[in-house]
Design a protein around this motif. Sequence first.
Motif, mmCIF file in Angstrom:
data_model
loop_
_atom_site.group_PDB
_atom_site.id
_atom_site.type_symbol
_atom_site.label_atom_id
_atom_site.label_comp_id
_atom_site.label_asym_id
_atom_site.label_seq_id
_atom_site.Cartn_x
_atom_site.Cartn_y
_atom_site.Cartn_z
ATOM 1 N N ARG A 1 0.813 -1.202 0.000
ATOM 2 C CA ARG A 1 0.000 0.000 0.000
ATOM 3 C C ARG A 1 0.851 1.259 0.000
ATOM 4 O O ARG A 1 1.949 1.288 0.569
ATOM 5 N N VAL A 2 0.325 2.303 -0.636
ATOM 6 C CA VAL A 2 0.977 3.603 -0.684
ATOM 7 C C VAL A 2 0.055 4.607 -0.001
ATOM 8 O O VAL A 2 -1.134 4.695 -0.333
ATOM 9 N N ARG A 3 0.614 5.358 0.958
ATOM 10 C CA ARG A 3 -0.194 6.341 1.681
ATOM 11 C C ARG A 3 -0.281 7.642 0.905
ATOM 12 O O ARG A 3 0.724 8.147 0.401
ATOM 13 N N LEU A 4 -1.484 8.181 0.845
ATOM 14 C CA LEU A 4 -1.735 9.476 0.228
ATOM 15 C C LEU A 4 -2.325 10.403 1.278
ATOM 16 O O LEU A 4 -3.269 10.036 1.980
ATOM 17 N N ARG A 5 -1.768 11.600 1.392
ATOM 18 C CA ARG A 5 -2.285 12.595 2.348
ATOM 19 C C ARG A 5 -3.125 13.586 1.554
ATOM 20 O O ARG A 5 -2.615 14.287 0.655
ATOM 21 N N THR B 1 2.334 4.856 -8.980
ATOM 22 C CA THR B 1 1.106 4.259 -8.454
ATOM 23 C C THR B 1 0.092 5.332 -8.097
ATOM 24 O O THR B 1 -1.093 5.236 -8.446
ATOM 25 N N ALA B 2 0.548 6.377 -7.399
ATOM 26 C CA ALA B 2 -0.355 7.457 -6.994
ATOM 27 C C ALA B 2 -0.928 8.172 -8.209
ATOM 28 O O ALA B 2 -2.133 8.454 -8.277
ATOM 29 N N ALA B 3 -0.064 8.477 -9.188
ATOM 30 C CA ALA B 3 -0.522 9.189 -10.380
ATOM 31 C C ALA B 3 -1.498 8.349 -11.185
ATOM 32 O O ALA B 3 -2.531 8.851 -11.671
ATOM 33 N N SER B 4 -1.202 7.065 -11.341
ATOM 34 C CA SER B 4 -2.084 6.183 -12.114
ATOM 35 C C SER B 4 -3.424 6.009 -11.419
ATOM 36 O O SER B 4 -4.472 5.929 -12.079
ATOM 37 N N TRP B 5 -3.407 5.971 -10.081
ATOM 38 C CA TRP B 5 -4.665 5.878 -9.328
ATOM 39 C C TRP B 5 -5.524 7.111 -9.577
ATOM 40 O O TRP B 5 -6.745 7.002 -9.760
ATOM 41 N N LEU B 6 -4.900 8.285 -9.618
ATOM 42 C CA LEU B 6 -5.661 9.502 -9.879
ATOM 43 C C LEU B 6 -6.213 9.513 -11.300
ATOM 44 O O LEU B 6 -7.340 9.968 -11.536
ATOM 45 N N ALA C 1 -8.404 19.688 -4.973
ATOM 46 C CA ALA C 1 -7.948 18.680 -4.027
ATOM 47 C C ALA C 1 -6.439 18.530 -4.195
ATOM 48 O O ALA C 1 -5.922 18.628 -5.315
ATOM 49 N N VAL C 2 -5.741 18.334 -3.097
ATOM 50 C CA VAL C 2 -4.293 18.122 -3.151
ATOM 51 C C VAL C 2 -3.995 16.768 -2.515
ATOM 52 O O VAL C 2 -4.415 16.499 -1.386
ATOM 53 N N VAL C 3 -3.279 15.941 -3.247
ATOM 54 C CA VAL C 3 -2.945 14.590 -2.808
ATOM 55 C C VAL C 3 -1.425 14.476 -2.771
ATOM 56 O O VAL C 3 -0.763 14.595 -3.804
ATOM 57 N N SER C 4 -0.865 14.279 -1.583
ATOM 58 C CA SER C 4 0.587 14.185 -1.423
ATOM 59 C C SER C 4 0.971 12.741 -1.146
ATOM 60 O O SER C 4 0.394 12.091 -0.266
ATOM 61 N N VAL C 5 1.936 12.230 -1.894
ATOM 62 C CA VAL C 5 2.273 10.806 -1.838
ATOM 63 C C VAL C 5 3.425 10.543 -0.870
ATOM 64 O O VAL C 5 4.443 11.235 -0.891
ATOM 65 N N ASP C 6 3.255 9.548 -0.037
ATOM 66 C CA ASP C 6 4.281 9.135 0.926
ATOM 67 C C ASP C 6 5.082 7.991 0.301
ATOM 68 O O ASP C 6 4.833 6.826 0.562
ATOM 69 N N TYR C 7 6.046 8.345 -0.540
ATOM 70 C CA TYR C 7 6.836 7.333 -1.240
ATOM 71 C C TYR C 7 7.936 6.781 -0.353
ATOM 72 O O TYR C 7 8.383 7.429 0.608
ATOM 73 N N ARG C 8 8.384 5.592 -0.666
ATOM 74 C CA ARG C 8 9.428 4.949 0.121
ATOM 75 C C ARG C 8 10.782 5.637 -0.086
ATOM 76 O O ARG C 8 11.060 6.145 -1.169
ATOM 77 N N LEU C 9 11.589 5.623 0.971
ATOM 78 C CA LEU C 9 12.850 6.348 0.976
ATOM 79 C C LEU C 9 14.044 5.408 0.944
ATOM 80 O O LEU C 9 14.006 4.296 1.475
ATOM 81 N N ALA C 10 15.127 5.897 0.345
ATOM 82 C CA ALA C 10 16.421 5.227 0.404
ATOM 83 C C ALA C 10 17.093 5.593 1.737
ATOM 84 O O ALA C 10 16.726 6.594 2.352
ATOM 85 N N PRO C 11 18.040 4.821 2.220
ATOM 86 C CA PRO C 11 18.611 3.632 1.584
ATOM 87 C C PRO C 11 17.828 2.348 1.852
ATOM 88 O O PRO C 11 18.141 1.306 1.278
#
Length: 331
Positions: free
Chosen positions: A73-77, A142-147, A119-129
């Motif tokens: 899952r990807v979190r969207l704020r 994923t977030a963009a395609s969902w929108l 509406a503003v949707v901010s994506v909580d993407y995974r971080l390196a390392p």
Amino acid sequence: MPLWSAEIDKLRPAIRSEGRAMAEAMSGAFSAVFPGGTATAYDAEALSELRAQLTVPGAVAAVDRYVNGPRGRVRLRVFTPDRPARAVLLNIHGGGFVMGAPEMNDGLNAALSRALDIAVVSVDYRLAPEHAYPAAHDDCETAASWLVEHGAAEFGTSRLLINGESAGANLAAATLLRLRRRGTAHRFSGIVLEFGVYDLSGTPSAAQETDHDVLSAAVLRGMMDLAHPDRSPAERRHPDLSPLYADLTGLPPVLFGVGTADHLIDDTLFLERRWALANGNTTLQVYPDAPHGGTGLPSVTPHWQSALLSFLDSCLTSPGASGTAPAHEVA
């Protein structure tokens, strides 16, 4: 042709003073994470502390949503306006690919939602390392395609926008390029790219050692090494990693913002010219003596916010837009 107006030029003393204060206040924290300027010397505890500082939510109402991605899952704020949304803006936060969170943009995202009725949707993407490439890219896609698929049903509008700052600007551009391969990039009416990194192998300005930027050349080098280990400069120039090297045709209007004291000034100037040659639809805002993150300086913010709102509103009032309400000041 001057890159900024006489009005902006008069602000240079204030910008210079505010920029140096900003650099003094923040550069130490970044340097503590990368004391040697390389990923092998990074301080994991300092990185953890800095991440914690950047994930404190703002004093605004937001709703967390979750969508399914390739690895979970990807979190969207999400911020929604009181009135029917004219569009949905996908926001991608910065942080050098190794830090940052949607919460760090809560204030601006809430203000944009109110000011433009979007509406503003901010994506909580995974971080390196912990999560290597292409984890962040995949989450943003994923977030963009969902929108693209569900934005109309969820928010009542099919009009989409995208923005990002610093590493988030890299990811925003890369996301649009991925969607173009899917045949859906045309669904986005505009993109805003603030002080982004678009060549992960390093532009000339990124390599210059100065004492007037928030990010030093050593810190930039450390972030890129930590986020993309074991990749040669040539490998880092792959278009999915470095949009500067991509075919940029068929992309929507773009607003660029950057300061001349930013180590990433070349990244913006180079990408803007290539985007303009490919599409003829760029707007460039350059702020003399402003460091990385300079659009947030007190003397710069009013001008940048005006340009930002005007640009986004123009994307929404073009043919096919869902509304024509004028933009007003972010508060």
